[in-house]
Design a protein around this motif. Structure first.
Motif, PDB file in Angstrom:
ATOM      1  N   GLN A 148      50.855  46.512  43.196  1.00 42.82           N
ATOM      2  CA  GLN A 148      49.998  46.752  44.358  1.00 42.82           C
ATOM      3  C   GLN A 148      50.076  48.198  44.834  1.00 42.82           C
ATOM      4  O   GLN A 148      49.201  48.664  45.560  1.00 42.82           O
ATOM      5  N   SER A 149      51.116  48.896  44.402  1.00 39.23           N
ATOM      6  CA  SER A 149      51.230  50.316  44.751  1.00 39.23           C
ATOM      7  C   SER A 149      50.094  51.142  44.168  1.00 39.23           C
ATOM      8  O   SER A 149      49.825  52.257  44.631  1.00 39.23           O
ATOM      9  N   LEU A 150      49.392  50.593  43.144  1.00 43.92           N
ATOM     10  CA  LEU A 150      48.284  51.319  42.522  1.00 43.92           C
ATOM     11  C   LEU A 150      46.937  50.996  43.162  1.00 43.92           C
ATOM     12  O   LEU A 150      45.926  51.620  42.807  1.00 43.92           O
ATOM     13  N   ASP A 151      46.913  50.057  44.080  1.00 39.29           N
ATOM     14  CA  ASP A 151      45.660  49.709  44.756  1.00 39.29           C
ATOM     15  C   ASP A 151      45.086  50.944  45.453  1.00 39.29           C
ATOM     16  O   ASP A 151      45.808  51.716  46.087  1.00 39.29           O
ATOM     17  N   GLY A 152      43.786  51.103  45.317  1.00 36.20           N
ATOM     18  CA  GLY A 152      43.121  52.239  45.944  1.00 36.20           C
ATOM     19  C   GLY A 152      43.063  53.471  45.059  1.00 36.20           C
ATOM     20  O   GLY A 152      42.420  54.466  45.430  1.00 36.20           O
ATOM     21  N   HIS A 153      43.735  53.422  43.904  1.00 39.18           N
ATOM     22  CA  HIS A 153      43.746  54.584  43.004  1.00 39.18           C
ATOM     23  C   HIS A 153      42.943  54.348  41.727  1.00 39.18           C
ATOM     24  O   HIS A 153      42.815  55.270  40.918  1.00 39.18           O
ATOM     25  N   TRP A 154      42.418  53.140  41.537  1.00 39.23           N
ATOM     26  CA  TRP A 154      41.685  52.859  40.305  1.00 39.23           C
ATOM     27  C   TRP A 154      40.271  53.419  40.364  1.00 39.23           C
ATOM     28  O   TRP A 154      39.583  53.273  41.376  1.00 39.23           O
ATOM     29  N   PRO A 155      39.797  54.038  39.293  1.00 36.25           N
ATOM     30  CA  PRO A 155      38.416  54.517  39.269  1.00 36.25           C
ATOM     31  C   PRO A 155      37.460  53.344  39.043  1.00 36.25           C
ATOM     32  O   PRO A 155      37.867  52.246  38.664  1.00 36.25           O
ATOM     33  N   THR A 156      36.189  53.587  39.260  1.00 36.07           N
ATOM     34  CA  THR A 156      35.194  52.557  38.972  1.00 36.07           C
ATOM     35  C   THR A 156      35.152  52.302  37.460  1.00 36.07           C
ATOM     36  O   THR A 156      35.494  53.169  36.656  1.00 36.07           O
ATOM     37  N   GLY A 157      34.746  51.098  37.116  1.00 34.53           N
ATOM     38  CA  GLY A 157      34.622  50.758  35.707  1.00 34.53           C
ATOM     39  C   GLY A 157      35.877  50.192  35.089  1.00 34.53           C
ATOM     40  O   GLY A 157      35.918  49.966  33.875  1.00 34.53           O
ATOM     41  N   VAL A 158      36.921  49.965  35.902  1.00 34.07           N
ATOM     42  CA  VAL A 158      38.179  49.419  35.386  1.00 34.07           C
ATOM     43  C   VAL A 158      38.511  48.142  36.153  1.00 34.07           C
ATOM     44  O   VAL A 158      38.614  48.153  37.386  1.00 34.07           O
ATOM     45  N   ALA A 159      38.646  47.049  35.432  1.00 30.58           N
ATOM     46  CA  ALA A 159      39.092  45.787  36.016  1.00 30.58           C
ATOM     47  C   ALA A 159      40.586  45.633  35.756  1.00 30.58           C
ATOM     48  O   ALA A 159      41.067  45.927  34.659  1.00 30.58           O
ATOM     49  N   VAL A 160      41.312  45.178  36.762  1.00 32.22           N
ATOM     50  CA  VAL A 160      42.767  45.097  36.669  1.00 32.22           C
ATOM     51  C   VAL A 160      43.221  43.700  37.044  1.00 32.22           C
ATOM     52  O   VAL A 160      42.773  43.134  38.051  1.00 32.22           O
ATOM     53  N   SER A 161      44.109  43.135  36.237  1.00 27.87           N
ATOM     54  CA  SER A 161      44.777  41.883  36.589  1.00 27.87           C
ATOM     55  C   SER A 161      46.273  42.075  36.413  1.00 27.87           C
ATOM     56  O   SER A 161      46.722  42.897  35.612  1.00 27.87           O
ATOM     57  N   ALA A 162      47.059  41.325  37.181  1.00 23.76           N
ATOM     58  CA  ALA A 162      48.517  41.461  37.143  1.00 23.76           C
ATOM     59  C   ALA A 162      49.135  40.066  37.226  1.00 23.76           C
ATOM     60  O   ALA A 162      49.571  39.628  38.293  1.00 23.76           O
ATOM     61  N   PRO A 163      49.180  39.349  36.116  1.00 25.46           N
ATOM     62  CA  PRO A 163      49.757  38.004  36.128  1.00 25.46           C
ATOM     63  C   PRO A 163      51.279  38.048  36.205  1.00 25.46           C
ATOM     64  O   PRO A 163      51.918  38.964  35.674  1.00 25.46           O
ATOM     65  N   ASP A 164      51.840  37.069  36.861  1.00 27.34           N
ATOM     66  CA  ASP A 164      53.290  36.940  36.869  1.00 27.34           C
ATOM     67  C   ASP A 164      53.763  36.284  35.583  1.00 27.34           C
ATOM     68  O   ASP A 164      53.072  35.453  34.984  1.00 27.34           O
TER      69      ASP A 164
END
Length: 242
Positions: free
Chosen positions: A18-34
């Motif tokens: 979650q520390s990377l939230d707000g830093h991703w450019p458009t066009g990138v989907a991100v998932s973070a499964p446990d």
């Protein structure tokens, strides 16, 4: 749309990303499964069974994504290449082909850590969280950020954490990385205290002013680097393959 799957390391659940939230450019989907046993996910019946781990994680690890494994997450992602269809690429962040190294964390040091963990799991995990931040430019600030994300309670049961230490002691993905089924990129903080100097030197990308947890100290740089890899065309991804 490019897809990144972010996989956390020992003692930390997916909230670390979650520390990377707000830093991703458009066009990138991100998932973070446990991983199984972390967060709300139940543990495996046989926690050390890699085939069972692969089955449990298969839906979260699609072939059209770039898998990003940090620390133990990178070691496990590399091991799962023997059990799952390969992704577009694998990024190993803060991890070499094995965890222990004579010039890094030695086998004796890990054995001592495992002994301390058996005596007091909570205190040992708390010590590890501080220790891994030693290479960040402001370790105390990074530690506060980590606790803000994760809190002080362990995100996994003691048995799950113990299995993770077993994997750190035993997993070696050298064979897979020697002939990988997909492009493999290795990222390292230039001051990572858990990586031997030669492993940091072998990284395809070294992040300046960062240690083992660059997502806490340099989130903008980490997000930009991962997004750049994810958005590369297939032929360009191959440039990092050993």
């Amino acid at each position: 749309m490019s897809h990144l799957v972010l996989l956390s390391g020992w003692g930390c659940d997916a909230r670390i990303w979650q520390s990377l939230d707000g830093h991703w450019p458009t066009g990138v989907a991100v998932s973070a499964p446990d991983w199984p046993g972390y967060g709300a996910r139940p543990p495996l019946d046989e926690p050390g069974d890699l085939a069972a781990l692969a089955e449990a994680m298969s839906a979260a690890l699609p072939t059209d994504a770039v898998w990003v494994g940090w620390s133990l997450g990178g070691l496990l992602a590399g091991a799962l290449l023997d059990h799952l269809p390969a992704p577009r690429a694998l990024v190993m962040l803060g991890m070499g082909p094995r965890f222990c190294h004579p010039q890094g964390v030695t086998e004796a040091e890990l054995a001592a850590f495992r002994g301390a963990f058996r005596r007091d799991a909570d205190a040992t995990r708390a010590h590890f969280l501080r220790w891994q931040l030693g290479g960040e430019p402001a370790p105390r600030t990074a530690h506060r950020r980590l606790l803000d994300l994760l809190g002080r309670e362990s995100p996994a049961a003691t048995a799950t954490l113990a299995t993770g230490l077993d994997w750190l002691a035993s997993l070696d993905v050298s064979r897979v990385l020697a002939d990988p089924p997909c492009p493999v990129w290795r990222l390292a903080g230039e001051h990572d205290p858990l990586l031997a100097p030669e492993e940091r030197a072998r990284a395809d990308i070294r992040l300046a002013e960062a240690g083992h947890c660059p997502m806490l100290s340099r989130p903008e740089a980490v997000a930009a680097t991962l997004a750049d890899i994810a958005q590369r065309p297939e032929h360009s991804l191959l440039e990092a393959t050993p």
